[in-house]
Motif scaffolding. Structure first.
Motif, short mmCIF file in Angstrom:
data_model
loop_
_atom_site.label_atom_id
_atom_site.label_comp_id
_atom_site.label_asym_id
_atom_site.label_seq_id
_atom_site.Cartn_x
_atom_site.Cartn_y
_atom_site.Cartn_z
N ALA A 26 0.84 -1.21 0.00
CA ALA A 26 0.00 0.00 0.00
C ALA A 26 0.87 1.26 0.00
O ALA A 26 0.59 2.23 -0.72
CB ALA A 26 -0.93 -0.01 1.21
N MET A 27 1.94 1.23 0.79
CA MET A 27 2.83 2.40 0.86
C MET A 27 3.56 2.63 -0.46
O MET A 27 3.70 3.76 -0.92
CB MET A 27 3.85 2.22 1.99
CG MET A 27 3.27 2.32 3.38
SD MET A 27 4.53 2.24 4.66
CE MET A 27 5.28 3.84 4.49
N THR A 28 4.03 1.56 -1.06
CA THR A 28 4.81 1.73 -2.29
C THR A 28 3.92 2.18 -3.45
O THR A 28 4.39 2.88 -4.35
CB THR A 28 5.58 0.44 -2.63
OG1 THR A 28 6.76 0.78 -3.35
CG2 THR A 28 4.76 -0.53 -3.45
N PRO A 37 5.72 9.47 1.15
CA PRO A 37 5.53 8.31 2.04
C PRO A 37 4.29 8.51 2.89
O PRO A 37 4.22 9.45 3.70
CB PRO A 37 6.81 8.33 2.89
CG PRO A 37 7.28 9.73 2.87
CD PRO A 37 6.84 10.34 1.56
N ASN A 38 3.31 7.65 2.71
CA ASN A 38 2.05 7.80 3.43
C ASN A 38 2.21 7.24 4.85
O ASN A 38 1.99 6.06 5.10
CB ASN A 38 0.93 7.07 2.69
CG ASN A 38 -0.40 7.23 3.39
OD1 ASN A 38 -0.57 8.10 4.24
ND2 ASN A 38 -1.36 6.40 3.04
N ALA A 39 2.57 8.13 5.76
CA ALA A 39 2.80 7.71 7.15
C ALA A 39 1.52 7.33 7.86
O ALA A 39 1.56 6.84 9.00
CB ALA A 39 3.51 8.83 7.92
N ALA A 40 0.37 7.56 7.24
CA ALA A 40 -0.91 7.18 7.85
C ALA A 40 -1.27 5.73 7.53
O ALA A 40 -2.30 5.24 8.01
CB ALA A 40 -2.01 8.11 7.36
N ALA A 100 1.23 16.02 6.50
CA ALA A 100 -0.22 15.85 6.58
C ALA A 100 -0.57 14.40 6.89
O ALA A 100 -1.51 14.12 7.67
CB ALA A 100 -0.86 16.28 5.27
N ALA A 101 0.18 13.45 6.31
CA ALA A 101 -0.07 12.03 6.58
C ALA A 101 0.24 11.70 8.04
O ALA A 101 -0.49 10.93 8.67
CB ALA A 101 0.78 11.17 5.64
#
Length: 291
Positions: A26-28, A37-40, A100-101
């Motif tokens: 999902a992150m990649t 990088p979606n830290a959420a 924001a994430a």
């Protein structure tokens, strides 16, 4: 270490790797297409696990139905976050979307803690006895977890490599401007991507909750291994994310007799640092210019 102990650690590492591969993938996908990088992702994972727990507790649904409901609920949260936050930040420096994430992750975790408390939860699963093959132990629950994870990964890879959706997604990932000039409607495509990311994260959370426990910090604790797996495999490479997760988790399990279970997360940091220093493109990635 005996070969039986080695086999048990290897099996556990492979199963954990398949679970970590879901948030890593999902992150990649987000990193490859939206370039941040979606830290959420970890907290999407937690949201999915708690949604399944809530459906099972309140509705008395079986776990498979609760998991499907949690995938739908988390997909709505993920698509909503893209529509309300990340779409508006597109074109700005990557750090804006990343911060924001991080903020979104804190918000989701706080909401979960507020409504569900900090108590640990478990899914309503029957107690089963492990199969014993001459000392090599295998839980039926782990076999189910591995099977579901492999099935989900296959579905995502078919979507990415065998459908028009995947071809358009890869075209946007290669060159967003060229994709737009070719007539690809990026708006609906991005929304579909975030729906997929939410559903993928949710099933990862449910599988992680089946293997261990459900807590508000479970997603945050899984974020670093998922991020390290993404970097190890090569940022933007779906196959690399899965391969990186398997290698990382097997290495973590095999290191337990030497370092102890408390240092598994530290090993993720070490792998992440070494890859960034020695091979930033990872195993299957390519060096890309960051916008």
């Amino acid at each position: 270490m005996t070969w039986i102990a080695f086999a048990n650690l290897l099996i556990n590492g492979l199963i954990e790797g398949l679970v970590v591969a879901l948030p890593a993938l999902a992150m990649t996908l987000v990193m490859g297409v939206n370039r941040f990088p979606n830290a959420a992702t970890g907290d999407f994972l937690t949201t999915g696990a708690y949604a399944a727990v809530a459906v099972q507790m309140l509705g008395g649904w079986p776990l498979w139905a609760a998991a499907l409901a949690s995938m739908a609920a988390t997909a709505v949260v993920s698509a909503g976050s893209y529509t309300l936050i990340f779409r508006k930040l597109a074109g700005r420096p990557m750090v804006s979307s990343m911060l924001a994430a991080i903020g979104l992750g804190f918000l989701l975790r706080s909401l979960i803690s507020f409504f569900a408390g900090h108590d640990q939860r478990t899914f309503d699963l029957p107690l089963v006895r492990a199969w014993n093959f001459g000392g090599v132990r295998l839980l039926p629950t782990d076999v189910a977890i591995a099977g579901i994870a492999v099935l989900c990964l296959l579905v995502v890879f078919v979507l990415i490599y065998k459908t028009s959706f995947g071809r358009q997604l890869r075209a946007v990932a290669d060159s967003a401007d060229l994709a737009r000039a070719s007539g690809i409607r990026a708006g609906g495509l991005m929304l579909s991507l975030w729906v997929l990311v939410g559903a993928l994260s949710a099933i990862g959370g449910v599988l992680l909750g089946m293997k261990a426990i459900v807590s508000p910090e479970m997603g945050w604790e899984s974020l670093i291994p998922a991020f390290a797996a993404m970097v190890l495999g090569g940022i933007g490479s779906p196959v690399g994310a899965v391969l990186g997760a398997l290698l990382l988790c097997v290495a973590q399990e095999l290191a337990v007799p030497l370092l102890g279970p408390s240092y598994k997360l530290v090993l993720s940091f070490v792998v992440l640092a070494l890859v960034l220093l020695l091979r930033p493109a990872g195993i299957m990635g390519r060096v890309q210019r960051v916008r």
